[in-house]
Design a protein around this motif. Structure first.
Motif, mmCIF file in Angstrom:
data_model
loop_
_atom_site.group_PDB
_atom_site.id
_atom_site.type_symbol
_atom_site.label_atom_id
_atom_site.label_comp_id
_atom_site.label_asym_id
_atom_site.label_seq_id
_atom_site.Cartn_x
_atom_site.Cartn_y
_atom_site.Cartn_z
ATOM 1 N N GLU A 86 0.251 -0.931 0.015
ATOM 2 C CA GLU A 86 -0.063 -0.059 0.220
ATOM 3 C C GLU A 86 0.573 1.120 -0.006
ATOM 4 O O GLU A 86 0.348 2.070 -0.606
ATOM 5 N N ALA A 87 2.257 1.458 0.568
ATOM 6 C CA ALA A 87 2.870 2.407 0.975
ATOM 7 C C ALA A 87 3.681 2.705 -0.702
ATOM 8 O O ALA A 87 3.285 4.161 -0.675
ATOM 9 N N ILE A 88 4.008 2.092 -1.143
ATOM 10 C CA ILE A 88 4.119 2.174 -2.731
ATOM 11 C C ILE A 88 3.844 3.103 -3.609
ATOM 12 O O ILE A 88 4.426 4.377 -4.172
ATOM 13 N N PHE A 89 2.750 3.429 -3.481
ATOM 14 C CA PHE A 89 1.619 4.346 -3.799
ATOM 15 C C PHE A 89 1.361 6.365 -3.026
ATOM 16 O O PHE A 89 0.468 6.893 -3.499
ATOM 17 N N GLY A 90 2.165 5.663 -1.995
ATOM 18 C CA GLY A 90 2.258 6.832 -1.113
ATOM 19 C C GLY A 90 3.087 8.098 -2.369
ATOM 20 O O GLY A 90 3.848 7.816 -2.787
ATOM 21 N N LEU A 110 7.486 8.931 -7.322
ATOM 22 C CA LEU A 110 6.864 9.802 -8.275
ATOM 23 C C LEU A 110 5.339 8.827 -8.654
ATOM 24 O O LEU A 110 4.548 9.669 -8.419
ATOM 25 N N GLY A 111 6.153 8.153 -9.616
ATOM 26 C CA GLY A 111 5.841 7.401 -10.523
ATOM 27 C C GLY A 111 3.653 6.956 -9.986
ATOM 28 O O GLY A 111 2.985 7.393 -10.724
ATOM 29 N N LEU A 112 4.640 6.422 -8.926
ATOM 30 C CA LEU A 112 3.139 5.641 -8.442
ATOM 31 C C LEU A 112 2.292 6.324 -8.376
ATOM 32 O O LEU A 112 0.641 6.490 -8.019
ATOM 33 N N TYR A 113 2.686 7.518 -7.375
ATOM 34 C CA TYR A 113 1.480 8.620 -6.471
ATOM 35 C C TYR A 113 1.332 8.810 -7.484
ATOM 36 O O TYR A 113 -0.287 9.243 -7.181
ATOM 37 N N ILE A 114 1.744 9.594 -8.922
ATOM 38 C CA ILE A 114 0.645 10.507 -9.927
ATOM 39 C C ILE A 114 -0.614 8.892 -10.410
ATOM 40 O O ILE A 114 -1.379 9.790 -11.178
ATOM 41 N N SER A 115 0.475 8.135 -10.673
ATOM 42 C CA SER A 115 -0.498 6.929 -11.275
ATOM 43 C C SER A 115 -1.809 6.675 -10.604
ATOM 44 O O SER A 115 -3.525 6.925 -11.064
ATOM 45 N N ARG A 116 -1.520 6.825 -9.158
ATOM 46 C CA ARG A 116 -2.254 6.435 -8.459
ATOM 47 C C ARG A 116 -3.398 7.577 -8.443
ATOM 48 O O ARG A 116 -4.898 7.434 -8.799
ATOM 49 N N GLU A 117 -3.070 8.467 -8.176
ATOM 50 C CA GLU A 117 -4.033 9.982 -8.380
ATOM 51 C C GLU A 117 -4.688 10.422 -9.904
ATOM 52 O O GLU A 117 -6.143 10.498 -9.575
ATOM 53 N N ILE A 118 -3.636 10.179 -10.953
ATOM 54 C CA ILE A 118 -4.268 9.948 -12.239
ATOM 55 C C ILE A 118 -5.705 8.795 -12.190
ATOM 56 O O ILE A 118 -6.933 9.232 -12.613
ATOM 57 N N ILE A 119 -6.001 7.838 -11.936
ATOM 58 C CA ILE A 119 -6.391 6.247 -11.774
ATOM 59 C C ILE A 119 -7.917 6.767 -10.935
ATOM 60 O O ILE A 119 -9.344 6.713 -11.565
ATOM 61 N N VAL A 120 -7.668 7.392 -9.424
ATOM 62 C CA VAL A 120 -8.829 7.885 -8.592
ATOM 63 C C VAL A 120 -9.403 8.623 -9.855
ATOM 64 O O VAL A 120 -10.789 8.900 -9.651
ATOM 65 N N ARG A 121 -9.772 9.455 -10.339
ATOM 66 C CA ARG A 121 -9.889 10.897 -11.192
ATOM 67 C C ARG A 121 -10.709 10.389 -11.981
ATOM 68 O O ARG A 121 -11.814 10.977 -12.590
ATOM 69 N N HIS A 122 -9.984 8.633 -12.289
ATOM 70 C CA HIS A 122 -11.009 8.670 -13.902
ATOM 71 C C HIS A 122 -12.537 7.481 -13.226
ATOM 72 O O HIS A 122 -12.685 6.335 -13.819
ATOM 73 N N GLY A 123 -12.468 7.430 -12.442
ATOM 74 C CA GLY A 123 -12.742 6.984 -11.224
ATOM 75 C C GLY A 123 -12.311 4.910 -11.181
ATOM 76 O O GLY A 123 -13.467 4.498 -10.609
ATOM 77 N N GLY A 124 -11.643 5.054 -11.355
ATOM 78 C CA GLY A 124 -11.126 3.532 -11.986
ATOM 79 C C GLY A 124 -9.876 3.474 -9.773
ATOM 80 O O GLY A 124 -10.360 3.996 -9.438
#
Length: 157
Positions: A86-90, A110-124
């Motif tokens: 879970e921490a890797i997305f921080g 930053l890569g996984l954090y940015i990826s998670r933020e983009i995905i969440v904003r897409h409803g994923g």
């Protein structure tokens, strides 16, 4: 997916890593910004290649799961300890590894954090499975165009 993988062909050839694409025909389109999804794939494939040693493989694919399109990036790399999944997305989180730094290049975290933020904003959603020495698999689930259309359709009656 294929366009993104092409960006890594020269690097994996130099690093002695097999890079495979598995995308079945007839997948639904994701309800997502194409450039944003490309950035997510660049982050995930880049990490997979970075953490996979010579002679091993990275597989990038997609599949349909109910009302979602799942993107999957699987590597045969060093793996992630269970307590870190879970921490890797921080923000600014970087894995500490027993491998020498010339094997695992530095990164900003930053890569996984940015990826998670983009995905969440897409409803994923995004998640990973892994273990030390057994590689990692990253999953990105995004709503499909059909699912999005049916969710926003007015109720009849």
């Amino acid at each position: 997916i294929r366009d993104t993988v092409r960006m890594f062909e020269q690097r994996v050839a130099q690093d002695g890593i097999a890079l495979t694409v598995r995308v079945p025909d007839g997948l639904p389109a994701a309800f997502a910004d194409r450039r944003a999804i490309r950035q997510i794939l660049i982050n995930l494939v880049g990490n997979a290649v970075k953490f996979t040693p010579r002679g091993r493989a990275v597989t990038v694919g997609a599949q349909r799961t109910q009302e979602e399109l799942a993107l999957i990036v699987r590597d045969e790399g060093v793996g992630i300890p269970p307590g870190e999944l879970e921490a890797i997305f921080g923000l600014f989180h970087r894995l500490e590894s027993p491998a020498p730094r010339d094997v695992i290049p530095e990164g900003l975290g930053l890569g996984l954090y940015i990826s998670r933020e983009i995905i969440v904003r897409h409803g994923g959603r995004i998640w990973a499975t892994s273990g030390p020495g057994r590689g990692s698999t990253f999953y990105v689930a995004l709503p499909t165009l059909a699912a999005s259309a049916s969710a926003s359709a007015p109720a009849s009656g």
